[in-house]
Design an enzyme around this catalytic site. Structure first.
Site, short mmCIF file in Angstrom:
data_model
loop_
_atom_site.label_atom_id
_atom_site.label_comp_id
_atom_site.label_asym_id
_atom_site.label_seq_id
_atom_site.Cartn_x
_atom_site.Cartn_y
_atom_site.Cartn_z
N LYS A 188 52.96 -8.61 57.12
CA LYS A 188 51.88 -7.65 57.32
C LYS A 188 51.56 -6.93 56.00
O LYS A 188 51.14 -7.56 55.05
CB LYS A 188 52.25 -6.69 58.45
CG LYS A 188 52.82 -7.40 59.70
CD LYS A 188 51.84 -8.32 60.40
CE LYS A 188 52.48 -9.24 61.43
NZ LYS A 188 53.31 -8.60 62.44
N ASP B 243 61.82 -0.40 62.97
CA ASP B 243 60.86 -1.40 62.52
C ASP B 243 59.78 -0.64 61.76
O ASP B 243 58.96 0.08 62.35
CB ASP B 243 60.28 -2.13 63.74
CG ASP B 243 59.32 -3.26 63.35
OD1 ASP B 243 58.69 -3.16 62.28
OD2 ASP B 243 59.17 -4.20 64.14
N TYR C 249 56.39 -4.17 69.96
CA TYR C 249 55.77 -5.42 69.51
C TYR C 249 56.13 -6.52 70.52
O TYR C 249 57.31 -6.69 70.86
CB TYR C 249 56.28 -5.78 68.11
CG TYR C 249 55.77 -7.10 67.63
CD1 TYR C 249 54.42 -7.28 67.35
CD2 TYR C 249 56.60 -8.20 67.51
CE1 TYR C 249 53.93 -8.51 66.94
CE2 TYR C 249 56.13 -9.43 67.10
CZ TYR C 249 54.78 -9.58 66.81
OH TYR C 249 54.31 -10.79 66.42
N ARG D 73 71.37 -20.86 50.41
CA ARG D 73 71.26 -20.12 51.68
C ARG D 73 71.95 -18.76 51.54
O ARG D 73 71.44 -17.74 51.98
CB ARG D 73 71.87 -20.91 52.84
CG ARG D 73 71.89 -20.08 54.12
CD ARG D 73 72.10 -20.82 55.44
NE ARG D 73 72.81 -22.06 55.38
CZ ARG D 73 74.14 -22.20 55.23
NH1 ARG D 73 74.91 -21.12 55.13
NH2 ARG D 73 74.68 -23.39 55.19
C1 LIG Z 1 54.34 -9.01 63.33
C2 LIG Z 1 55.41 -8.07 63.72
C3 LIG Z 1 56.73 -8.51 63.94
C4 LIG Z 1 57.11 -9.97 63.82
O1 LIG Z 1 56.99 -10.44 62.51
P1 LIG Z 1 56.62 -11.96 62.11
O2 LIG Z 1 56.59 -11.91 60.64
O3 LIG Z 1 55.30 -12.29 62.75
O4 LIG Z 1 57.71 -12.82 62.67
C5 LIG Z 1 57.69 -7.57 64.25
N1 LIG Z 1 57.38 -6.26 64.39
C6 LIG Z 1 56.12 -5.81 64.21
C7 LIG Z 1 55.84 -4.36 64.36
C8 LIG Z 1 55.10 -6.69 63.88
O5 LIG Z 1 53.86 -6.23 63.71
#
Ligand SMILES: *Cc1c(COP(=O)(O)O)cnc(C)c1O
Length: 388
Positions: free
Chosen positions: A195, A170, A98, A46
């Site tokens: 993504k 982000d 988001y 971990r």
């Molecule tokens: C999908 C997404 C998240 C969340 O991520 P997960 O991997 O689905 O938990 C956060 N920020 C943005 C901009 C996203 O597109």
């Protein structure tokens, strides 16, 4: 080395035991200590795990940061960062956020006394007037989605630094290939690596990259204490995806720009939200702070009645939630990704029932345009041609 070379070679020099050019998947959770007071650098998985460590170093280097942390999902990465804050703290957060981040802040962090104000993070006056004595950080998405609002990271970081606020970006939509916020003054970058970084719609993962020793130590403590870490198999899968990031992003960018320009001229389309198009309000900032455009954009149909049949008639493009993979996906934000955002906020920023979000894949652009064309034509026929 240039980013293309660094990406292609992730983990390729790191296995001294065999010289394997693909770093092995270490499933071990426990590591033998040579003797009392000694460690191989790994104790319990971990805290630190070999396959994950290779990924984390690569992430830190690609984002020009000091430390990287791989988490089980993007939401787990955000939760880990939010654990920096304590009861009574306040955050300034990008509007058109988001949906999952909004839900985490409003439904969960609020229970722990951490509050947020949603503002246009490119508007210094709005940021100034939403600031409070207990404000601790600014959380930026740039561009946001689905509306692709762009924030000048350098400008906002300079403002936030003067106030003593942490700047969190982000960077999911741009990836370090096109945008590196830590070079522009941000303190923390987070990714939903599910993504573009993973890129194949087949692995859930999150990444955090920090700047500065103190902050890196603090996040390392939270990452280990909370334990929402990425497993070895998924760490490997993510690295495998990242090796082709440069090629994929270039194709995503080219395809998306071509299709956005085609839709802009389409008589059934009311608006196209793509920062790479010159009419977009964030175009100049985007051009200055990024070396390219992402593969996702949104467009608004003139008639809401065309939405349902378009989603039913697309064939190559899948009607599915998510973005950033090699396969093209179309999303209806009002009922999918942004369903957790209250309707008044959604409408205020423009996420209404005529808006579609398109994550353009790496298929041939002519096939994608042909698919979209036949779906829009079929939709117009169904509603009786009255959409223009
Ligand atoms: C999908 C997404 C998240 C969340 O991520 P997960 O991997 O689905 O938990 C956060 N920020 C943005 C901009 C996203 O597109």
């Amino acid at each position: 080395m240039k980013m293309e070379s660094r990406l292609a070679q992730i983990g390729s020099l790191e296995d001294p035991a065999t010289g394997g050019v693909s770093f092995p998947v270490y499933h071990a959770t426990a590591f033998r200590h040579p003797r009392l007071g000694q460690s191989t650098g790994f104790d319990y998985a971990r805290t630190k795990s070999p396959t994950r460590s290779v990924l984390e170093s690569a992430a830190a280097e690609l984002e020009s940061g000091d430390a990287g942390f791989a988490c089980s999902t993007g939401m787990a990465a955000l939760q880990t960062i939010f654990a920096l804050f304590a009861q009574g703290d306040h955050l300034l957060v990008s509007l058109d956020l988001y949906g999952g981040t909004f839900r985490l802040l409003e439904k969960i962090m609020s229970r722990f006394g951490v509050t947020a104000s949603y503002v246009d993070t490119n508007d210094l006056d709005a940021l100034e007037s939403s600031s409070r004595p207990n404000t601790k950080a600014v959380l930026i998405e740039t561009p946001t989605n689905p509306l692709m609002m762009v924030t000048d990271v350098e400008k906002i970081s300079a403002w936030a630094k003067a106030k003593g606020y942490l700047v969190i970006v982000d960077n999911t939509l741009m990836t370090p290939y096109f945008q590196r916020p830590l070079e522009q003054g941000a303190d923390i970058v987070i990714h939903s690596a599910t993504k573009y970084l993973g890129g194949h719609n087949d692995v859930l993962a999150g990444l955090i990259v920090t700047k500065g020793e103190e902050l890196s130590k603090e996040i390392a403590f939270l990452h280990n204490s909370i334990g929402a870490v990425l497993g070895p198999q998924d760490s490997w899968l993510l690295m495998r995806g990242m090796k082709t990031l440069a090629l994929r992003m270039e194709r995503h960018r080219d395809n998306a720009l071509r299709i956005a320009a085609w839709l802009k001229e389409h008589p059934a389309v009311a608006e196209v939200y793509h920062p790479g198009l010159p009419h977009h309000p964030g175009h100049d900032v985007q051009k200055r702070q990024c070396s390219g455009d992402t593969g996702i954009f949104s467009f608004k149909m003139k008639d809401a009645r065309t939405i349902e049949p378009i989603l039913r008639h697309i064939r190559l493009i899948a009607f599915a939630e998510s973005l950033g993979g090699v396969e093209s996906l179309m999303t209806y934000p009002a009922v999918q990704t942004h369903a957790d955002i209250p309707e008044e906020i959604r409408r205020a920023v423009g996420v209404d029932d005529r808006l579609l979000r398109f994550s353009v894949g790496i298929e041939h652009v002519d096939d994608l345009i042909a698919d979209l064309d036949q779906a829009i034509q079929a939709a117009e026929r169904e509603i009786g041609g009255g959409s223009r």
